[in-house]
Scaffold this motif. Sequence first.
Motif, PDB file in Angstrom:
ATOM      1  N   CYS A  43       0.943  -1.210   0.025  1.00  0.00           N
ATOM      2  CA  CYS A  43       0.051  -0.166  -0.072  1.00  0.00           C
ATOM      3  C   CYS A  43       0.859   1.419  -0.008  1.00  0.00           C
ATOM      4  O   CYS A  43       0.683   2.099  -0.660  1.00  0.00           O
ATOM      5  CB  CYS A  43      -0.907   0.077   1.251  1.00  0.00           C
ATOM      6  N   ASP A 109      -5.232   2.434   8.922  1.00  0.00           N
ATOM      7  CA  ASP A 109      -6.301   1.597   8.566  1.00  0.00           C
ATOM      8  C   ASP A 109      -6.201  -0.003   8.847  1.00  0.00           C
ATOM      9  O   ASP A 109      -6.821  -0.542   8.964  1.00  0.00           O
ATOM     10  CB  ASP A 109      -6.881   2.343   7.282  1.00  0.00           C
ATOM     11  N   THR A 217     -10.885   3.252  -0.632  1.00  0.00           N
ATOM     12  CA  THR A 217     -10.178   2.320  -1.472  1.00  0.00           C
ATOM     13  C   THR A 217     -10.206   1.195  -0.577  1.00  0.00           C
ATOM     14  O   THR A 217     -10.501   0.966   0.511  1.00  0.00           O
ATOM     15  CB  THR A 217      -8.900   2.723  -2.138  1.00  0.00           C
ATOM     16  N   GLU A 218      -9.381  -0.022  -0.975  1.00  0.00           N
ATOM     17  CA  GLU A 218      -9.068  -1.321  -0.282  1.00  0.00           C
ATOM     18  C   GLU A 218      -7.720  -1.737  -0.814  1.00  0.00           C
ATOM     19  O   GLU A 218      -7.312  -1.158  -1.790  1.00  0.00           O
ATOM     20  CB  GLU A 218     -10.155  -2.226  -0.494  1.00  0.00           C
ATOM     21  N   ILE A 236      -8.730   3.283   3.807  1.00  0.00           N
ATOM     22  CA  ILE A 236      -8.571   1.870   3.182  1.00  0.00           C
ATOM     23  C   ILE A 236      -9.081   0.730   3.787  1.00  0.00           C
ATOM     24  O   ILE A 236      -8.675   0.176   4.780  1.00  0.00           O
ATOM     25  CB  ILE A 236      -7.107   1.812   3.126  1.00  0.00           C
ATOM     26  N   LEU A 237     -10.416   0.617   3.205  1.00  0.00           N
ATOM     27  CA  LEU A 237     -11.430  -0.307   3.972  1.00  0.00           C
ATOM     28  C   LEU A 237     -10.553  -1.820   3.531  1.00  0.00           C
ATOM     29  O   LEU A 237      -9.848  -1.857   2.763  1.00  0.00           O
ATOM     30  CB  LEU A 237     -12.801  -0.308   3.333  1.00  0.00           C
ATOM     31  N   PRO A 238     -10.866  -2.860   4.435  1.00  0.00           N
ATOM     32  CA  PRO A 238     -10.426  -4.047   4.422  1.00  0.00           C
ATOM     33  C   PRO A 238     -10.649  -4.895   3.201  1.00  0.00           C
ATOM     34  O   PRO A 238      -9.890  -5.772   2.752  1.00  0.00           O
ATOM     35  CB  PRO A 238     -10.519  -4.715   5.757  1.00  0.00           C
ATOM     36  N   ASP A 239     -12.035  -4.660   2.645  1.00  0.00           N
ATOM     37  CA  ASP A 239     -12.280  -5.650   1.727  1.00  0.00           C
ATOM     38  C   ASP A 239     -13.494  -4.712   0.597  1.00  0.00           C
ATOM     39  O   ASP A 239     -13.645  -3.714   1.021  1.00  0.00           O
ATOM     40  CB  ASP A 239     -12.923  -6.925   2.021  1.00  0.00           C
ATOM     41  N   ILE A 240     -13.384  -5.219  -0.759  1.00  0.00           N
ATOM     42  CA  ILE A 240     -14.062  -4.507  -1.657  1.00  0.00           C
ATOM     43  C   ILE A 240     -15.735  -4.245  -1.123  1.00  0.00           C
ATOM     44  O   ILE A 240     -16.430  -3.156  -1.445  1.00  0.00           O
ATOM     45  CB  ILE A 240     -14.301  -5.197  -2.988  1.00  0.00           C
ATOM     46  N   LYS A 242     -17.103  -3.948   1.897  1.00  0.00           N
ATOM     47  CA  LYS A 242     -16.953  -2.760   2.983  1.00  0.00           C
ATOM     48  C   LYS A 242     -16.614  -1.604   2.399  1.00  0.00           C
ATOM     49  O   LYS A 242     -17.223  -0.610   2.890  1.00  0.00           O
ATOM     50  CB  LYS A 242     -16.069  -3.067   4.179  1.00  0.00           C
ATOM     51  N   ARG A 243     -15.786  -1.533   1.551  1.00  0.00           N
ATOM     52  CA  ARG A 243     -15.601  -0.224   0.664  1.00  0.00           C
ATOM     53  C   ARG A 243     -16.912   0.267   0.063  1.00  0.00           C
ATOM     54  O   ARG A 243     -17.112   1.441   0.001  1.00  0.00           O
ATOM     55  CB  ARG A 243     -14.438  -0.337  -0.171  1.00  0.00           C
TER      56      ARG A 243
END
Length: 456
Positions: A43, A109, A217-218, A236-240, A242-243
């Motif tokens: 990241c 995050d 984003t993730e 930066i959310l952990p997966d798509i 949750k994003r």
Amino acid sequence: MNFKKTIDASITPIGSLEVLSQAEVAGLKQAGENGLYELFRCCVLAILNTGSDSDNAKTLLQAYPNFAIDIVQQDRGIRLNLLHAPADAFVDGEMIRSTREMVFAALRDIVYAESERASPLLDLESGSDITDYVFHFLRNARMMRPGEEPRIVVCWGGHSIGALEYEYTKEVGHELGLRGLDVCTGCGPGVMKGPMKGATISHAKQRILNARYIGLTEPGIIAAEAPNPIVNELAILPDIEKRLEAFVRLGHGILVFPGGAGTAEELLYLLGILLHPANRDIPFPLVLTGPKSTEPYFKQLHSFIAKTLGFEAQQKYKIIIADHESAACEMALGMQQVFDYRKKNNDAYHFNWQLTIADDYQRPFVPNHQNMAALDLHKDIPVHLLAANLRRAFSGIVAGNVKEQGIGMIEQLGPFEIHGDREITDPLDELLAAFVEQGRMKLPGSDYVPCYRVVK
């Protein structure tokens, strides 16, 4: 491989994590050492390459094979020592301020996501707990503004667009800014940058000093698409999944510009939610817009939605072609409707609690060959569930296009296979073929090899 110019540097927090206890610093350092290091490294490398013309995480990692991060605990907090970092992220030896802010947002995050995942207070198999998780995540990222009237416009669209389409996104963003609206995007290039760039000028004209340029984003996406430098709030959310939920819970309306598989995924996600019977009366402005040259694109997308999800789904959005002012006006009108509804129903302005999101939209989908082939794409299932499965199909294509893990699976096992009723798969195949022909699957200049095969 041509290796790029690098620099060694040492940085301390700015924008996030400035005030930490010694115990918190120790926890951050331990988290970095216990399996999260490689994720954090990927990241940060993407963030340091802001403005990169690559959308392939593997290529980026190969360009900087010796890049490393040392997390240092000290009495005054935490320090990051960067070794062999991209030199373009520095000016006269000092890291660019926006880049530095985003680096520490990434650390914040990634560590928060891991700590919450292990929390005994949350069951991430429960829909309500997942929503609580998204709320806590955004609050920890300081994105909640209680009492502030609805004004966040989410802009979705492709990272791979031409100059004419990009200029149009800037024009729309400029009109949004003139009306005092903020912009939230996926934080990368193309449509994710254009509206922000247009809004910066109009916000300056209107002397709006607290304008927000939010990027959600993730890890799998940010590692392939570096954030653009205009973003001043990054999560930066952990997966798509949750994003995507963060977009619709935090945003007050959504503008969709032309794009490829990722844009179709986002649109299908939102349409599926709006088609849920519990959400029928909740106002959520949704506008599809682009320059005159994109009219065939939107006609084909509109036709695809008719053939797969039906007439009711088409009524959930408006298409406005070649009129950036009308697109912004429609969104401003929608903001007023959102404000009136939430005020009447005592719903929060800063988080859309009343929106019902079914479990099928919240549980992470793992895009591998088995799961892609098993997707239920049949006419006899409820329309909001069909939308969920179509969304997953496009999610898998995005993974195969740009995410390191997805690219690796395609290289090893060949393209994903997609099965289903021909009434679904035929229009799906036509839409994907059009995306390829129009160059919407990769950045301009890149050769595209399909990562999928629609089985007839």
